[in-house]
Design an enzyme around this catalytic site. Structure first.
Site, PDB file in Angstrom:
ATOM      1  N   GLY A   1       0.817  -1.210   0.000  1.00  0.00           N
ATOM      2  CA  GLY A   1       0.000   0.000   0.000  1.00  0.00           C
ATOM      3  C   GLY A   1       0.852   1.262   0.000  1.00  0.00           C
TER       4      GLY A   1
ATOM      5  N   ARG B   1      -2.848   8.529   2.627  1.00  0.00           N
ATOM      6  CA  ARG B   1      -3.458   9.335   3.696  1.00  0.00           C
ATOM      7  C   ARG B   1      -2.477   9.676   4.826  1.00  0.00           C
ATOM      8  NH1 ARG B   1      -8.775   6.325   5.273  1.00  0.00           N
ATOM      9  NH2 ARG B   1      -8.019   4.643   3.926  1.00  0.00           N
TER      10      ARG B   1
ATOM     11  N   ASP C   1       0.175  -3.146   7.730  1.00  0.00           N
ATOM     12  CA  ASP C   1      -0.304  -1.944   8.419  1.00  0.00           C
ATOM     13  C   ASP C   1      -1.306  -2.277   9.524  1.00  0.00           C
ATOM     14  OD1 ASP C   1      -2.363  -2.728   6.798  1.00  0.00           O
ATOM     15  OD2 ASP C   1      -2.574  -0.825   5.729  1.00  0.00           O
TER      16      ASP C   1
ATOM     17  N   TYR D   1      32.151  20.289  31.564  1.00  0.00           N
ATOM     18  CA  TYR D   1      32.196  19.460  30.353  1.00  0.00           C
ATOM     19  C   TYR D   1      33.395  18.533  30.468  1.00  0.00           C
ATOM     20  CZ  TYR D   1      33.082  17.699  25.748  1.00  0.00           C
ATOM     21  OH  TYR D   1      33.328  16.837  24.710  1.00  0.00           O
TER      22      TYR D   1
ATOM     23  N   ASN E   1      38.977  19.511  24.749  1.00  0.00           N
ATOM     24  CA  ASN E   1      39.402  18.298  24.054  1.00  0.00           C
ATOM     25  C   ASN E   1      39.562  18.502  22.563  1.00  0.00           C
ATOM     26  OD1 ASN E   1      36.599  18.658  23.829  1.00  0.00           O
ATOM     27  ND2 ASN E   1      36.267  16.483  23.428  1.00  0.00           N
TER      28      ASN E   1
HETATM   29  C1  UD1 Z   1      -9.342  -5.211   2.800  1.00  0.00           C
HETATM   30  C2  UD1 Z   1     -10.365  -6.328   2.600  1.00  0.00           C
HETATM   31  C3  UD1 Z   1     -11.572  -6.034   3.470  1.00  0.00           C
HETATM   32  C4  UD1 Z   1     -11.162  -5.918   4.913  1.00  0.00           C
HETATM   33  C5  UD1 Z   1     -10.058  -4.873   5.069  1.00  0.00           C
HETATM   34  C6  UD1 Z   1      -9.511  -4.912   6.449  1.00  0.00           C
HETATM   35  C7  UD1 Z   1     -10.077  -7.071   0.317  1.00  0.00           C
HETATM   36  C8  UD1 Z   1     -10.579  -7.001  -1.064  1.00  0.00           C
HETATM   37  N1  UD1 Z   1     -10.715  -6.346   1.213  1.00  0.00           N
HETATM   38  O1  UD1 Z   1      -9.951  -4.026   2.352  1.00  0.00           O
HETATM   39  O2  UD1 Z   1     -12.541  -7.052   3.318  1.00  0.00           O
HETATM   40  O3  UD1 Z   1     -12.280  -5.566   5.701  1.00  0.00           O
HETATM   41  O4  UD1 Z   1      -8.975  -5.147   4.166  1.00  0.00           O
HETATM   42  O5  UD1 Z   1      -8.621  -3.836   6.628  1.00  0.00           O
HETATM   43  O6  UD1 Z   1      -9.141  -7.768   0.576  1.00  0.00           O
HETATM   44  N2  UD1 Z   1      -2.381  -4.410  -0.411  1.00  0.00           N
HETATM   45  C9  UD1 Z   1      -1.329  -4.758  -1.226  1.00  0.00           C
HETATM   46  N3  UD1 Z   1      -1.505  -4.753  -2.554  1.00  0.00           N
HETATM   47  C10 UD1 Z   1      -2.680  -4.432  -3.149  1.00  0.00           C
HETATM   48  C11 UD1 Z   1      -3.758  -4.074  -2.300  1.00  0.00           C
HETATM   49  C12 UD1 Z   1      -3.573  -4.076  -0.948  1.00  0.00           C
HETATM   50  O7  UD1 Z   1      -0.240  -5.061  -0.745  1.00  0.00           O
HETATM   51  O8  UD1 Z   1      -2.747  -4.468  -4.379  1.00  0.00           O
HETATM   52  C13 UD1 Z   1      -2.206  -4.417   1.034  1.00  0.00           C
HETATM   53  C14 UD1 Z   1      -2.293  -3.040   1.650  1.00  0.00           C
HETATM   54  O9  UD1 Z   1      -1.019  -2.442   1.744  1.00  0.00           O
HETATM   55  C15 UD1 Z   1      -2.858  -3.342   3.025  1.00  0.00           C
HETATM   56  C16 UD1 Z   1      -3.712  -4.573   2.804  1.00  0.00           C
HETATM   57  O10 UD1 Z   1      -3.232  -5.159   1.608  1.00  0.00           O
HETATM   58  O11 UD1 Z   1      -1.844  -3.663   3.942  1.00  0.00           O
HETATM   59  C17 UD1 Z   1      -5.168  -4.232   2.693  1.00  0.00           C
HETATM   60  O12 UD1 Z   1      -5.352  -3.329   1.649  1.00  0.00           O
HETATM   61  P1  UD1 Z   1      -6.433  -2.205   1.706  1.00  0.00           P
HETATM   62  O13 UD1 Z   1      -6.453  -1.459   0.436  1.00  0.00           O
HETATM   63  O14 UD1 Z   1      -6.301  -1.446   2.949  1.00  0.00           O
HETATM   64  O15 UD1 Z   1      -7.737  -3.123   1.755  1.00  0.00           O
HETATM   65  P2  UD1 Z   1      -9.181  -2.643   1.979  1.00  0.00           P
HETATM   66  O16 UD1 Z   1      -9.734  -2.187   0.693  1.00  0.00           O
HETATM   67  O17 UD1 Z   1      -9.231  -1.750   3.138  1.00  0.00           O
HETATM   68 CA    CA Z   2      -7.333  -0.884   4.619  1.00  0.00          CA
END
Ligand code: UD1
Ligand code: CA
Length: 453
Positions: free
Chosen positions: A11, A15, A102, A363, A383
């Site tokens: 991610g 934000r 995260d 010192y 020093n």
């Molecule tokens: C995801 C879940 C959701 C859940 C929520 C919990 C899916 C489709 N949805 O939603 O059901 O309630 O997490 O927080 O899985 N990430 C990647 N690569 C990507 C997309 C995401 O590494 O292509 C990682 C992000 O960095 C993050 C995690 O996956 O650590 C979740 O991604 P995020 O976009 O926050 O998922 P949500 O849409 O919030």
């Molecule tokens: Ca999320």
């Protein structure tokens, strides 16, 4: 069972409004990802893979974990796509546990419970929330059996009313995971490959979905912005403070104590308010730390009293020493047993012998000081010559008068006495008095100027 863990960390964290990748923001002094990795590795998995995205090199450089495998997800096409990137490395695993980089407070015990509940089939960690917000919703049939996960952006009004949400943490056996990932399609509101779609596929294929809830709801909380980071910081600080208190440490106010690293403490240790502990700190028994003191990578022996407003870094403090208030102890300092360091004293890269006293306004840098030395108020070791640093050596029981300047390199002999106000640029003989200052004279009849009327 061969367990593989994949940590999603691609991610961008827009934000956070930061140039730092989100998973490198600090919680209790360590990157978010380091917290997740520590918990992951505590499960003793066969393999741990981190899926990283933008700022990848920076993330890899910041995390010093030789046992971790790294996979780049160059396009952020969704959580299903992210897991898919890791699968070539996880083929020989029996099961794969998915964690988020995260979501830093997830605990080992909750993950063990998830793994225990899902000996066969899929394990899913869910939560029931008053405000299910933007989370994916857990859709169950009338008998209560899990059917699928619906993302908030794809949900109908009835589905949005569901209070049980997907934390994102799940455990799937590798053959099914591989098969289901192949079947994902981005036909949804976000045009992403949703990992969550595999739940409906499990139901379709007659694979049981076992739901587990974490011990505490904050364990599943993710960080997207700085208010959330600050909130979880307070939660973690509270947990750490409680653990220390249960181990016998007195915190005069656990809400005003911060630990950004590791603290090992003996018995009857007392910390006053606003003490900050960073890095690796060891406190012996009977140690007391005054208000507003910062200790960074410090080893403190038994019965030491560090008073208010001290900053101590990369130092070793001997038994029964006293420090402060208002002392600054810099890297490379060693105080032997029973040393006294008082207010407005700065010490750097020096070793102070047993029972020696530096009580006021001094010192001391690059100095080897013996035992029982007394340093008068305002004494400075000079020093630095503008290009190089030089050593000062002070023998046992030397007595340095107030406001002396010891111009290094210089050696003060054992039991020598230095007259107050001296500038000592040559070695001072043991047992003798050295005085190096202008002689006092009397100018007779001299009158102070007087203002004319
Ligand atoms: C995801 C879940 C959701 C859940 C929520 C919990 C899916 C489709 N949805 O939603 O059901 O309630 O997490 O927080 O899985 N990430 C990647 N690569 C990507 C997309 C995401 O590494 O292509 C990682 C992000 O960095 C993050 C995690 O996956 O650590 C979740 O991604 P995020 O976009 O926050 O998922 P949500 O849409 O919030
Ligand atoms: Ca999320």
């Amino acid at each position: 069972m061969k367990l593989g863990i994949v940590i999603l960390a691609a991610g961008q964290g827009t934000r956070m409004k930061s140039s730092l990748p989100k998973v490198l923001h600090l919680l209790a002094g360590r990157p978010l990802l380091a917290h997740v990795l520590e918990t992951a590795l505590s499960l003793q998995p066969e393999k741990t893979v981190v899926v990283y995205g933008h700022g990848g090199e920076q993330v890899r450089d910041a995390i010093d974990e030789p046992d971790v495998l790294w996979v780049e997800q160059s396009e952020r096409l969704g959580t299903g796509h992210a897991v898919q990137q890791a699968m070539p490395l996880l083929q020989d695993m029996d099961k794969v546990l998915v964690l988020y980089g995260d979501v830093p407070l997830i605990r080992k015990e909750s993950l063990q419970k998830l793994i225990g509940n899902a000996q066969s089939g899929v394990g899913l960690m869910t939560l029931t929330l008053k405000d299910p917000a933007r989370y994916g919703r857990i859709q169950r049939d009338p008998s209560g059996k899990v059917q699928c996960i619906v993302e908030q952006k794809d949900a109908s009004p009835e589905q949005l009313a569901i209070k049980e949400i997907n934390t994102g943490i799940m455990l799937v056996d590798t053959p099914h995971l591989q098969q289901w990932l192949q079947e994902l399609s981005p036909k949804n509101a976000q045009s992403e490959y949703y990992l969550t779609d595999i739940i409906a596929m499990a139901v379709r294929d007659g694979v049981d979905v076992h739901v587990t809830q974490p011990g505490n709801a904050v364990e599943a909380e993710g960080i997207n912005d700085r208010p959330q980071l600050a909130f979880l910081e307070r939660v973690l600080q509270r947990w750490q403070a409680e653990a220390l208190m249960r181990d016998g440490v007195t915190l005069l106010d656990p809400a005003r104590f911060d630990l950004r690293g590791n603290l090992a403490a003996g018995t009857d240790v007392t910390l006053d308010v606003n003490v900050i502990i960073e890095g690796q700190v060891v406190l012996g028994s009977g140690v007391s730390i005054g208000a507003n003191t910062v200790l960074r990578n410090v080893q403190v022996a038994d019965n030491v009293c560090i008073r208010e407003n001290c900053v101590i870094e990369d130092a070793v403090i001997g038994t029964s020493s006293t420090i402060g208030p208002f002392s600054r102890i810099r890297p490379g300092t060693r105080l032997a047993d029973g040393a006294h360091v008082g207010n407005f004293v700065e010490i750097k890269n020096s070793s102070i012998g047993p029972g020696s006293k530096i009580n006021h306004l001094s010192y001391i840098g690059d100095t080897q000081m013996g035992a029982g030395v007394n340093i008068g108020a305002g004494t400075i070791t000079c020093n630095y010559d503008g290009a190089y640093k030089h050593q000062t050596t002070i023998g046992d029981k030397a007595f340095i008068g107030s406001n002396a300047a010891l111009v290094a390199p210089v050696c003060i002999g054992e039991n020598a006495t230095i007259g107050a106000g001296s500038v000592i640029a040559k070695d001072a003989a043991a047992g003798e008095l050295a005085v190096a200052r202008g002689k006092q004279i009397t100018i007779k009849g001299w009158k102070r100027p007087v203002k004319e009327k």
